[in-house]
Motif scaffolding. Sequence first.
Motif, PDB file in Angstrom:
ATOM      1  N   PRO A 148      11.742  15.456  -1.858  1.00 60.26           N
ATOM      2  CA  PRO A 148      12.264  16.707  -2.433  1.00 60.26           C
ATOM      3  C   PRO A 148      13.784  16.673  -2.590  1.00 60.26           C
ATOM      4  O   PRO A 148      14.504  16.171  -1.726  1.00 60.26           O
ATOM      5  N   HIS A 149      14.245  17.189  -3.730  1.00 63.06           N
ATOM      6  CA  HIS A 149      15.661  17.322  -4.065  1.00 63.06           C
ATOM      7  C   HIS A 149      16.321  15.996  -4.427  1.00 63.06           C
ATOM      8  O   HIS A 149      17.543  15.922  -4.517  1.00 63.06           O
ATOM      9  N   ARG A 150      15.512  14.950  -4.640  1.00 64.64           N
ATOM     10  CA  ARG A 150      16.057  13.644  -5.030  1.00 64.64           C
ATOM     11  C   ARG A 150      15.270  13.141  -6.238  1.00 64.64           C
ATOM     12  O   ARG A 150      14.197  12.581  -6.087  1.00 64.64           O
ATOM     13  N   LEU A 151      15.804  13.375  -7.425  1.00 67.91           N
ATOM     14  CA  LEU A 151      15.125  13.043  -8.683  1.00 67.91           C
ATOM     15  C   LEU A 151      13.679  13.532  -8.656  1.00 67.91           C
ATOM     16  O   LEU A 151      12.753  12.812  -9.028  1.00 67.91           O
ATOM     17  N   GLU A 152      13.517  14.746  -8.230  1.00 69.16           N
ATOM     18  CA  GLU A 152      12.198  15.385  -8.115  1.00 69.16           C
ATOM     19  C   GLU A 152      11.852  16.089  -9.434  1.00 69.16           C
ATOM     20  O   GLU A 152      12.556  17.011  -9.852  1.00 69.16           O
ATOM     21  N   ALA A 174       0.827  -1.208   0.000  1.00 65.58           N
ATOM     22  CA  ALA A 174       0.000   0.000   0.000  1.00 65.58           C
ATOM     23  C   ALA A 174       0.860   1.256   0.000  1.00 65.58           C
ATOM     24  O   ALA A 174       0.579   2.226  -0.723  1.00 65.58           O
ATOM     25  N   ALA A 175       1.929   1.249   0.802  1.00 66.79           N
ATOM     26  CA  ALA A 175       2.777   2.442   0.883  1.00 66.79           C
ATOM     27  C   ALA A 175       3.621   2.635  -0.369  1.00 66.79           C
ATOM     28  O   ALA A 175       3.759   3.762  -0.870  1.00 66.79           O
ATOM     29  N   LEU A 176       4.191   1.570  -0.896  1.00 63.59           N
ATOM     30  CA  LEU A 176       5.083   1.706  -2.048  1.00 63.59           C
ATOM     31  C   LEU A 176       4.325   2.111  -3.304  1.00 63.59           C
ATOM     32  O   LEU A 176       4.865   2.819  -4.159  1.00 63.59           O
ATOM     33  N   ARG A 177       3.079   1.661  -3.438  1.00 59.79           N
ATOM     34  CA  ARG A 177       2.289   2.081  -4.605  1.00 59.79           C
ATOM     35  C   ARG A 177       2.072   3.591  -4.626  1.00 59.79           C
ATOM     36  O   ARG A 177       1.928   4.188  -5.685  1.00 59.79           O
ATOM     37  N   GLU A 178       2.017   4.199  -3.450  1.00 63.44           N
ATOM     38  CA  GLU A 178       1.729   5.635  -3.332  1.00 63.44           C
ATOM     39  C   GLU A 178       2.984   6.478  -3.170  1.00 63.44           C
ATOM     40  O   GLU A 178       2.899   7.692  -2.926  1.00 63.44           O
ATOM     41  N   ALA A 179       4.151   5.878  -3.292  1.00 65.33           N
ATOM     42  CA  ALA A 179       5.403   6.594  -3.015  1.00 65.33           C
ATOM     43  C   ALA A 179       5.585   7.780  -3.961  1.00 65.33           C
ATOM     44  O   ALA A 179       5.271   7.706  -5.149  1.00 65.33           O
ATOM     45  N   GLU A 180       6.116   8.856  -3.400  1.00 64.92           N
ATOM     46  CA  GLU A 180       6.433  10.053  -4.175  1.00 64.92           C
ATOM     47  C   GLU A 180       7.899  10.400  -3.973  1.00 64.92           C
ATOM     48  O   GLU A 180       8.466  10.105  -2.911  1.00 64.92           O
ATOM     49  N   PRO A 181       8.541  11.025  -4.966  1.00 66.72           N
ATOM     50  CA  PRO A 181       9.945  11.397  -4.786  1.00 66.72           C
ATOM     51  C   PRO A 181      10.124  12.322  -3.586  1.00 66.72           C
ATOM     52  O   PRO A 181       9.295  13.212  -3.332  1.00 66.72           O
TER      53      PRO A 181
END
Length: 469
Positions: A322-326, A313-320
């Motif tokens: 900030p400042h890391r391949l954003e 559930a958490a990994l499906r919703e993961a977002e970059p």
Amino acid sequence: MGDRAPLDLRGKAVLVMGLGTRSGGLGVTRWLVEQGAEVTVTDLRTAEQLAPSLRALAGLPVRLVLGEHRREDFERAEIVVRNPAVPRESPWLALARAAGARIEMEMTLFFRACPAPIVGVTGTKGKTTTATLCAAILRQWRPDTVLAGNLGRSALETLPGIQPDTPVVLELSSWQLEGLDEHGLSPHIAVLTSISPDHLDRYPSFEAYIDAKRAIARHQRPGDWFVVNRDDPVAWACRDAGCGKVVPFGRDDGVSDGAFWRDDRLIWRWGGEEQDLLRRSDFPLMGEHAVGNALAAAAAALLRGASPAHVAAALREAEPVPHRLEHVARLGTVDFVNDSAATAPAAVLAALATFRERPIVLIGGGAAKGVSLAELAEAVARQVRAVVLLDGTATPDYQAALRAAGARVEGPYQSMEEAVRRAAELAEPGAVVLLSPGCASFGLFRDEFHRGESFREAVRQLVRERGGD
């Protein structure tokens, strides 16, 4: 093992060495006051330079010594709390030690005061993303999960919300680990993402830097866990650092217990039983290194008590982070990506690998960290269409190495706005303008976060002028 008892700070003369401009020094100072300590803050920066931090301390009974350090303050202190930016070899700390003072850091104070088991994450690259993903997984299970450490949030200020069963995740830098090592402290679950040359302006050798990273597990006890990247030879060689049980992550060997990637599947194997966690194609973060971060986060969270369903559930919703391949914006068919946290060559190489199928205009350069950029320059020259350099103490050598390797080099520029505009001019259709400096930020910028924010603003100004997404 270790000095784990909470300190009685009531009435103690405590000297905070380095207030800083982010939340760590503020959090330490406020917490010390709450514990009844007699607090003095000393910082070489002036009141003008520290104005935002000083406003946050307004009204607290804190003595300030700014723009200098005074010998008498270190000689009278019973406890000195050093900022991570202060080298442990500082003669001021030696003076305090000689006078009988304890040397502490925010993390040593937190480890003693925290009533819950701690998940600690370190590594040259990947530690912020891994810690953030681990906390996101644990929040699927326990919404009260705490995330703090080397993330711009004071760990001490989270203590009121932590109960003995609260999941706690900390990102730990090598400098914070130095302090923990001095007092024999390691987290219950330690995670080591990777190790490559970095901060060699602060360490006498790469071996000394590796030793600082090993400290995350050095003082673990039986019953603790050490999650280690099996695909990184330097990190994997640290697996015997302490007494914690080693749990590997990386490419699957089909046999070992741990968290692994096989084909399009992220899996967890434990006690010989295998469970699917997620399809790689359902994990939204870019780059193979991001998969490693996800596996490390999953392993730590599962050991702490989360379930495979919480992981998915958490990994499906993961977002970059900030400042890391954003991804910042798209202008026509050109994407602008903020990777300002890539302050070491290994991080730049990971970013380049992520966009290996696209033309790249790279924005790089900055302040020196004692790390050779020659090999990075050769890799950059092979892959990118052009390099736009920002000014800094590392930039002349980087520029020379890039030109020797045959790269097209522009600059150095004195501002992010100039660099972004030139990079946009050089970008062909379908290209990526990638800020991935490979160097520290000091000089033109306050820190790597300020550098990334400056990139965002320069890109957004360009988009406003020309139209884009």
